[in-house]
Design a protein around this motif. Structure first.
Motif, PDB file in Angstrom:
ATOM      1  N   GLY A  20       1.029  -1.142   0.182  1.00 18.31           N
ATOM      2  CA  GLY A  20       0.084  -0.078  -0.123  1.00 18.31           C
ATOM      3  C   GLY A  20       0.832   1.321  -0.008  1.00 18.31           C
ATOM      4  N   ASP A  21       0.047   2.319  -0.099  1.00 16.96           N
ATOM      5  CA  ASP A  21       0.711   3.748  -0.014  1.00 16.96           C
ATOM      6  C   ASP A  21      -0.268   4.497   0.683  1.00 16.96           C
ATOM      7  N   SER A  46     -11.119  -2.860 -11.803  1.00 14.97           N
ATOM      8  CA  SER A  46     -11.349  -1.782 -12.977  1.00 14.97           C
ATOM      9  C   SER A  46     -10.071  -0.695 -12.871  1.00 14.97           C
ATOM     10  N   GLY A  47      -9.609  -0.460 -13.934  1.00 12.90           N
ATOM     11  CA  GLY A  47      -8.363   0.607 -13.917  1.00 12.90           C
ATOM     12  C   GLY A  47      -6.963  -0.075 -13.764  1.00 12.90           C
ATOM     13  N   TYR A  48      -6.970  -1.405 -13.536  1.00 14.02           N
ATOM     14  CA  TYR A  48      -5.805  -2.101 -13.444  1.00 14.02           C
ATOM     15  C   TYR A  48      -5.535  -3.273 -14.535  1.00 14.02           C
ATOM     16  N   GLU A  49      -6.426  -3.090 -15.527  1.00 12.44           N
ATOM     17  CA  GLU A  49      -6.460  -4.397 -16.593  1.00 12.44           C
ATOM     18  C   GLU A  49      -4.923  -4.177 -17.273  1.00 12.44           C
ATOM     19  N   ALA A  50      -4.240  -3.201 -17.237  1.00 14.71           N
ATOM     20  CA  ALA A  50      -2.953  -3.195 -17.959  1.00 14.71           C
ATOM     21  C   ALA A  50      -2.004  -4.126 -17.304  1.00 14.71           C
ATOM     22  N   VAL A  74      -7.881  -4.141  -4.787  1.00 16.31           N
ATOM     23  CA  VAL A  74      -7.065  -2.757  -4.409  1.00 16.31           C
ATOM     24  C   VAL A  74      -8.417  -2.121  -3.562  1.00 16.31           C
ATOM     25  N   LYS A  75      -8.014  -1.541  -2.469  1.00 18.66           N
ATOM     26  CA  LYS A  75      -8.982  -0.588  -1.551  1.00 18.66           C
ATOM     27  C   LYS A  75      -8.271   0.712  -1.394  1.00 18.66           C
ATOM     28  N   ARG A  76      -9.147   1.872  -1.478  1.00 18.37           N
ATOM     29  CA  ARG A  76      -8.568   3.199  -0.974  1.00 18.37           C
ATOM     30  C   ARG A  76      -8.474   3.180   0.641  1.00 18.37           C
ATOM     31  N   SER A  77      -7.315   3.389   1.059  1.00 19.42           N
ATOM     32  CA  SER A  77      -7.178   3.745   2.549  1.00 19.42           C
ATOM     33  C   SER A  77      -8.079   4.696   3.052  1.00 19.42           C
ATOM     34  N   ARG A 139       5.050  -0.219  -7.907  1.00 21.11           N
ATOM     35  CA  ARG A 139       5.081  -0.896  -6.337  1.00 21.11           C
ATOM     36  C   ARG A 139       4.158  -2.372  -6.504  1.00 21.11           C
ATOM     37  N   ILE A 140       2.912  -2.032  -7.161  1.00 25.98           N
ATOM     38  CA  ILE A 140       2.201  -3.134  -7.029  1.00 25.98           C
ATOM     39  C   ILE A 140       2.738  -4.247  -8.031  1.00 25.98           C
ATOM     40  N   GLU A 141       3.349  -3.996  -8.923  1.00 26.66           N
ATOM     41  CA  GLU A 141       4.122  -5.099  -9.796  1.00 26.66           C
ATOM     42  C   GLU A 141       5.164  -5.702  -8.995  1.00 26.66           C
ATOM     43  N   GLY A 142       5.867  -5.039  -8.245  1.00 23.76           N
ATOM     44  CA  GLY A 142       6.885  -5.351  -7.263  1.00 23.76           C
ATOM     45  C   GLY A 142       6.254  -6.328  -6.208  1.00 23.76           C
ATOM     46  N   ASP A 143       5.436  -6.045  -5.777  1.00 26.69           N
ATOM     47  CA  ASP A 143       4.517  -7.195  -4.609  1.00 26.69           C
ATOM     48  C   ASP A 143       4.154  -8.187  -5.465  1.00 26.69           C
ATOM     49  N   LEU A 144       3.638  -8.191  -6.791  1.00 25.38           N
ATOM     50  CA  LEU A 144       3.390  -9.515  -7.535  1.00 25.38           C
ATOM     51  C   LEU A 144       4.431 -10.257  -7.498  1.00 25.38           C
ATOM     52  N   HIS A 145       5.537  -9.855  -7.942  1.00 22.55           N
ATOM     53  CA  HIS A 145       6.943 -10.732  -7.797  1.00 22.55           C
ATOM     54  C   HIS A 145       7.264 -11.310  -6.448  1.00 22.55           C
TER      55      HIS A 145
END
Length: 300
Positions: A20-21, A46-50, A74-77, A139-145
């Motif tokens: 998160g951020d 939605s919004g993260y299909e890329a 993904v959830k808004r804090s 950052r999200i991609e890094g957490d995927l790895h």
């Protein structure tokens, strides 16, 4: 040999990675189960299909076989969420309530009740710059790895357990092959003696069949009943399976093929057997091979 120097992976695994951020919290969940080939499915908000092609490439880089399900939430804090008052909607509600209060002589509405009505308070969507969004995606991609590292660790641990089970089944098959080789019915000399006795009895009772012709037929029967060739192939398959375990990596398909060859030789051994003890050993072999196959189905 009982150990393996390279890594054997199971096709079953699960991992979760959270991140998160200041504005958004996210979590990756990755689950894999058995599959004939690699099949990757992703569920993205939605919004993260890329991120879909990134997910597929990342999974394919670490997994060779299995059905993989990758989910991103993904959830808004809540602490970062801003709200605004919908003045128009609030005014409409107040007018309706005022009319009802006059007609019904009701108490005036409470503030918490008004604010709790849907739409009176609306979330304010922060406008992000392209740079902010790109940074978040990285950052999200890094957490995927990181999630995939956890998945591979679990698949590796499970693979080590499977490799030990496979080694145990191979040892059982090897013991049964040795028992079959020691069985008197598998020895050509024993078969020849048995046929010689039958031939002597047959020749003493008949005179219309040439002895040399009977001897030729007997030799053919002995050759067909000899299971040493099947036992030699079974021994070779055991060695090949152990070599694959030493090699490690994506060996599941090759082990599965060897299981088919194991079963073919065991079936032939049973079909050639005219001895109760050898038949029993052959059936035990088939059972041990089936247990081996069940474990091999889980190996990548």
């Amino acid at each position: 040999m009982t150990g393996q120097s390279a890594v054997v992976h199971s096709m079953t695994g699960f991992a979760r990675q959270e991140g998160g951020d200041d504005s958004v919290a996210w979590a990756w969940e990755v689950k894999t189960v058995n599959g004939r080939s690699l099949d990757v499915r992703s569920r993205l908000p939605s919004g993260y299909e890329a991120l879909d092609p990134i997910v597929r490439k990342a999974v394919a880089a670490v997994c060779h076989r299995g059905n993989a399900q990758v989910n991103l939430v993904v959830k808004r804090s809540e602490a970062a969420q801003a709200w605004q008052l919908n003045e128009d909607l609030l005014q409409q509600v107040l007018e309706v309530m005022e009319g009802l209060r006059v007609r019904l002589d009701a108490a005036p509405p409470r503030l918490d009740g008004l604010l709790g009505l849907r739409g009176v308070l609306e979330p304010v969507e922060d406008e992000e710059s392209p740079e902010q969004r790109d940074a978040r995606l990285r950052r999200i991609e890094g957490d995927l790895h990181q999630a995939l590292k956890g998945l591979i660790g679990m698949r590796s641990d499970e693979g080590a357990r499977l490799a030990e089970l496979v080694q145990g089944h191979l040892a059982s098959i090897e013991t049964l092959c040795a028992a079959a080789a020691d069985c008197a019915a598998t020895q050509p000399d024993a078969l020849r003696r048995r046929l010689r006795e039958q031939l002597d009895l047959l020749l003493s009772e008949t005179s219309g069949i040439a002895e040399d012709r009977l001897a030729q037929e007997a030799a053919i029967l002995v050759s067909k009943a000899d299971v040493r060739e099947e036992l030699d192939r079974l021994t070779a398959h055991i060695g090949a399976a152990r070599d694959l375990l030493e090699q490690g990596g994506a060996i599941g398909r090759k082990l599965d093929f060897l299981c088919q060859e194991f079963n073919r030789e065991a079936n032939t051994l049973c079909s050639k057997s005219a001895d109760v003890e050898l038949t029993r050993i052959g059936l035990d072999l088939k059972s041990a091979i089936e247990q081996l196959r069940e474990q091999v189905q889980n190996i990548e």
